[in-house]
Design an enzyme around this catalytic site. Structure first.
Site, PDB file in Angstrom:
ATOM      1  N   HIS A 163       0.813  -1.221   0.000  1.00 39.31           N
ATOM      2  CA  HIS A 163       0.000   0.000   0.000  1.00 39.31           C
ATOM      3  C   HIS A 163       0.847   1.273   0.000  1.00 39.31           C
ATOM      4  O   HIS A 163       0.341   2.352  -0.277  1.00 39.31           O
ATOM      5  CB  HIS A 163      -0.986  -0.001   1.181  1.00 39.31           C
ATOM      6  CG  HIS A 163      -0.392   0.244   2.523  1.00 39.31           C
ATOM      7  ND1 HIS A 163      -0.241  -0.745   3.468  1.00 39.31           N
ATOM      8  CD2 HIS A 163       0.066   1.371   3.106  1.00 39.31           C
ATOM      9  CE1 HIS A 163       0.290  -0.224   4.562  1.00 39.31           C
ATOM     10  NE2 HIS A 163       0.474   1.058   4.374  1.00 39.31           N
ATOM     11  N   ASP A 193      -0.029  -7.564   1.362  1.00 37.28           N
ATOM     12  CA  ASP A 193       0.434  -6.186   1.522  1.00 37.28           C
ATOM     13  C   ASP A 193       1.956  -6.098   1.545  1.00 37.28           C
ATOM     14  O   ASP A 193       2.527  -5.360   2.339  1.00 37.28           O
ATOM     15  CB  ASP A 193      -0.157  -5.552   2.784  1.00 37.28           C
ATOM     16  CG  ASP A 193      -0.056  -4.022   2.748  1.00 37.28           C
ATOM     17  OD1 ASP A 193       0.139  -3.465   1.654  1.00 37.28           O
ATOM     18  OD2 ASP A 193      -0.152  -3.397   3.818  1.00 37.28           O
ATOM     19  N   GLY A 264       3.460   6.163   8.771  1.00 39.58           N
ATOM     20  CA  GLY A 264       4.789   6.309   8.179  1.00 39.58           C
ATOM     21  C   GLY A 264       5.712   5.158   8.514  1.00 39.58           C
ATOM     22  O   GLY A 264       6.752   4.991   7.887  1.00 39.58           O
ATOM     23  N   ASN A 265       5.338   4.341   9.519  1.00 30.26           N
ATOM     24  CA  ASN A 265       6.111   3.144   9.834  1.00 30.26           C
ATOM     25  C   ASN A 265       5.789   1.989   8.875  1.00 30.26           C
ATOM     26  O   ASN A 265       6.456   0.952   8.906  1.00 30.26           O
ATOM     27  CB  ASN A 265       5.841   2.661  11.267  1.00 30.26           C
ATOM     28  CG  ASN A 265       6.739   3.302  12.289  1.00 30.26           C
ATOM     29  OD1 ASN A 265       6.318   4.208  13.002  1.00 30.26           O
ATOM     30  ND2 ASN A 265       7.977   2.849  12.384  1.00 30.26           N
ATOM     31  N   SER A 266       4.767   2.159   8.040  1.00 35.94           N
ATOM     32  CA  SER A 266       4.354   1.092   7.121  1.00 35.94           C
ATOM     33  C   SER A 266       5.527   0.585   6.298  1.00 35.94           C
ATOM     34  O   SER A 266       6.219   1.368   5.654  1.00 35.94           O
ATOM     35  CB  SER A 266       3.283   1.602   6.162  1.00 35.94           C
ATOM     36  OG  SER A 266       2.099   1.910   6.832  1.00 35.94           O
ATOM     37  N   ILE A 321      -8.965 -24.428  -4.975  1.00 45.60           N
ATOM     38  CA  ILE A 321      -9.849 -25.571  -5.219  1.00 45.60           C
ATOM     39  C   ILE A 321     -11.257 -25.129  -5.604  1.00 45.60           C
ATOM     40  O   ILE A 321     -12.047 -25.933  -6.084  1.00 45.60           O
ATOM     41  CB  ILE A 321      -9.913 -26.528  -4.009  1.00 45.60           C
ATOM     42  CG1 ILE A 321     -10.388 -25.805  -2.749  1.00 45.60           C
ATOM     43  CG2 ILE A 321      -8.567 -27.193  -3.786  1.00 45.60           C
ATOM     44  CD1 ILE A 321     -10.617 -26.746  -1.560  1.00 45.60           C
ATOM     45  N   GLY A 322     -11.596 -23.853  -5.389  1.00 43.53           N
ATOM     46  CA  GLY A 322     -12.868 -23.341  -5.886  1.00 43.53           C
ATOM     47  C   GLY A 322     -14.071 -23.666  -5.027  1.00 43.53           C
ATOM     48  O   GLY A 322     -15.101 -24.123  -5.542  1.00 43.53           O
ATOM     49  N   GLN A 324     -16.614 -22.130  -1.719  1.00 44.71           N
ATOM     50  CA  GLN A 324     -16.967 -21.116  -0.744  1.00 44.71           C
ATOM     51  C   GLN A 324     -17.133 -21.838   0.583  1.00 44.71           C
ATOM     52  O   GLN A 324     -17.887 -22.802   0.676  1.00 44.71           O
ATOM     53  CB  GLN A 324     -18.261 -20.400  -1.117  1.00 44.71           C
ATOM     54  CG  GLN A 324     -18.642 -19.301  -0.121  1.00 44.71           C
ATOM     55  CD  GLN A 324     -19.953 -18.630  -0.469  1.00 44.71           C
ATOM     56  OE1 GLN A 324     -20.604 -18.996  -1.447  1.00 44.71           O
ATOM     57  NE2 GLN A 324     -20.347 -17.662   0.336  1.00 44.71           N
ATOM     58  N   ILE A 325     -16.390 -21.397   1.591  1.00 46.51           N
ATOM     59  CA  ILE A 325     -16.364 -22.123   2.854  1.00 46.51           C
ATOM     60  C   ILE A 325     -16.743 -21.210   4.013  1.00 46.51           C
ATOM     61  O   ILE A 325     -16.659 -19.990   3.921  1.00 46.51           O
ATOM     62  CB  ILE A 325     -14.966 -22.736   3.115  1.00 46.51           C
ATOM     63  CG1 ILE A 325     -13.865 -21.681   2.934  1.00 46.51           C
ATOM     64  CG2 ILE A 325     -14.733 -23.934   2.215  1.00 46.51           C
ATOM     65  CD1 ILE A 325     -12.463 -22.193   3.185  1.00 46.51           C
TER      66      ILE A 325
END
Length: 524
Positions: A163, A193, A264-266, A321-322, A324-325
């Site tokens: 980001h 990220d 700013g620490n990101s 694997i497709g 919805q869990i």
């Protein structure tokens, strides 16, 4: 009161929070506003090649007891920590100012100023939210963002947050000595990220290495970065917890540290007392915008594999694997005859997916992968993603009251554009808005063959407020018999298109059968 995780990068002195999800907190901010969106693994990808290390990495000797001072460690590592500054080009949008049709400022936004106000010129000059951008609405304008990073090889590879550099048109680094360097973005991974940069200038650079040891709760850590754009700053604390899920994505596995980190620490490093990197600072939990002692860092074991993949291919490939869990509640476990609530309940198997082709169906519970038991949906997703596309996996699952095993060849996780395409699973946004997770009654033992069972429910959602509970059986929606969650979602969507504000559900529970009216637009 919801306490947001405030952005760690700054744009023109102002950070904007990312969208909320999960625990009602927000990940560290985006380069000038880009947010981390949730999706796959926190780095469970086997590296194809190690990050280049052509010179001995920086490291300090371990103290024999709790350190009286961190000065020796800091002296060894600070030259490898850099300030990251980026330029981006944005297009001003009227919605930036008027999307809430309110004169009340959003968090972190200045109040709206009347024309001629003495402060108008000041805020306009610095491009604050709520003020017109130079050049007017819709005109491209330059913006800046900043964060932190650290060099991991002598030839100049640098780690930071995605980001911080997302959408960057120019990236510059400033060393602890004040030297300015230019960098290119090698690759980024929004799902964890993380980002990898490469210094353009040739040279042999001081660098640090990732720790090979997992820090324990209570271990000392040192955070180095560029808070509030002040320049190189060092703070110290301990590891407060491991494995934190902060709602950033389905694969959260953060270190929680109490070393003060701020905007700013990101992208900056968290070191152990050996001077090895144990985490990449990413988020804070704060009601005020400053550190309250709750920071989150991506663990080194996650970062190492992701960074190696970015260096090797510029991207990260994950297994898929497709399905919805959802979690297995105690009620669902009892109804299915399971002895525990561990595992991941399959709400749906996508068409043409590896799971569907292997015979996995809605209502099955995946219990293990390659001999390792699965704790829950997040654990399953990590294990599958870690294997990578094209690999074979033996899935242990619960079906019709018995354990079964099936071999599955993993596919490649669709990118965000593909995932956004309309599909059966994406049709259920209406159910998500109601705070509902449903399963066909036929897939839940003892529920019969007619209707749809409420498998899980958000206690703060609109459906719960109407009295729906886990285990309720929805027999009809809008006067039509239903047997699949997608049918209910379609009926609600059609009613919304027709301008109706509610849909009547016929619900059966332990107290009898009743009708419940649910809103077609719960957010309104």
């Amino acid at each position: 009161m919801a306490f947001p995780l405030l952005p760690g990068s700054e744009q023109n002195g102002q950070s904007r929070p990312a969208p909320r999800r999960g625990l009602r907190v927000v990940l560290l901010g985006a380069v000038a506003t880009a947010a981390l969106t949730g999706a796959l693994t926190t780095g469970f990808v086997s590296p194809h090649s190690a990050v280049a290390e052509t010179a001995a990495p920086i490291a300090a000797q371990a103290p024999s007891a709790s350190p009286v001072s961190f000065a020796d460690v800091v002296d060894h590592v600070r030259d490898a920590v850099v300030s990251v500054k980026v330029k981006i080009t944005e297009t001003a949008d009227a919605s930036d100012d008027d999307d809430d049709n309110s004169d009340s400022p959003r968090p972190g936004q200045i109040p709206r100023l009347q024309p001629g106000d003495p402060l108008e010129r000041f805020f306009k000059r610095f491009g604050q939210p709520g003020m017109p951008h130079p050049g007017g609405p819709g005109k491209p304008h330059s913006a800046q963002a900043q964060g932190s990073g650290f060099i991991i090889s002598s030839d100049g590879y640098v780690v930071t947050n995605n980001h911080v550099v997302e959408k960057a048109t120019e990236v510059t680094l400033t060393t602890d000595e004040g030297k300015t360097l230019h960098a290119t973005v090698v690759g980024t991974d929004k799902k964890t990220d993380l980002a990898l940069l490469k210094i353009k200038e040739d040279g042999s650079y001081p660098h640090v290495k990732f720790s090979s040891a997992t820090p324990r709760v209570g271990d000392w850590v040192i955070a180095v970065g560029n808070p509030f754009g002040l320049g190189g700053t060092v703070t110290a604390g301990i590891v407060s917890a491991r494995g934190r899920d902060i709602g950033a994505g389905p694969y959260d596995d953060f270190l929680q540290i109490d070393a003060p980190v701020n905007r700013g620490n990101s992208g900056g490093p968290t070191f152990n007392t050996l001077g090895d990197v144990v985490g990449v600072n990413t988020a804070i939990f704060s009601p005020s915008g400053g550190s309250v002692g709750i920071g989150f860092a991506i663990p080194s074991e996650t970062a190492q594999s992701i960074i190696a993949s970015l260096k090797d291919k510029g991207a990260v490939a994950r297994g898929w694997i497709g399905v919805q869990i959802q979690p297995v509640t105690d009620e669902i476990a009892d109804s299915l005859g399971l002895k525990s609530s561990k595992g991941a309940l399959v709400a749906d198997a996508q068409d043409n997916s590896p799971a569907k082709e292997a015979g996995i169906k809605s209502g099955d519970v995946i219990l293990g992968v390659n001999g390792e038991r699965v704790d829950g949906p997040r654990d399953l997703a990590k294990k599958v993603a870690a294997l990578g596309p094209g690999k074979k996996a033996d899935l242990l699952y619960w079906h019709d009251g018995a354990e079964k095993t099936v071999a599955v060849k993993l596919g490649s996780l669709p990118d965000e554009k593909e995932a956004a395409k309309p599909a059966a699973l994406q049709d259920n946004s209406a159910l998500a808005g109601l705070g509902l997770k449903l399963a066909p009654a036929s897939s839940v033992q003892g529920a019969g063959n007619d209707g749809v069972v409420v498998a899980d429910i958000d206690p703060e959602g609109s459906a719960a407020q109407k009295g729906l509970r886990v285990g309720d059986l929805i027999l009809e929606a809008g006067g039509r018999a239903v047997s699949k969650p997608s049918e209910i979602a379609a009926i609600i969507a059609d009613a919304k298109k027709d301008g109706r504000k509610a849909v009547l559900l016929r619900v059966k529970s332990g107290e009898g059968t009743r009708f419940v009216a649910v809103a077609t637009n719960p957010a309104s």
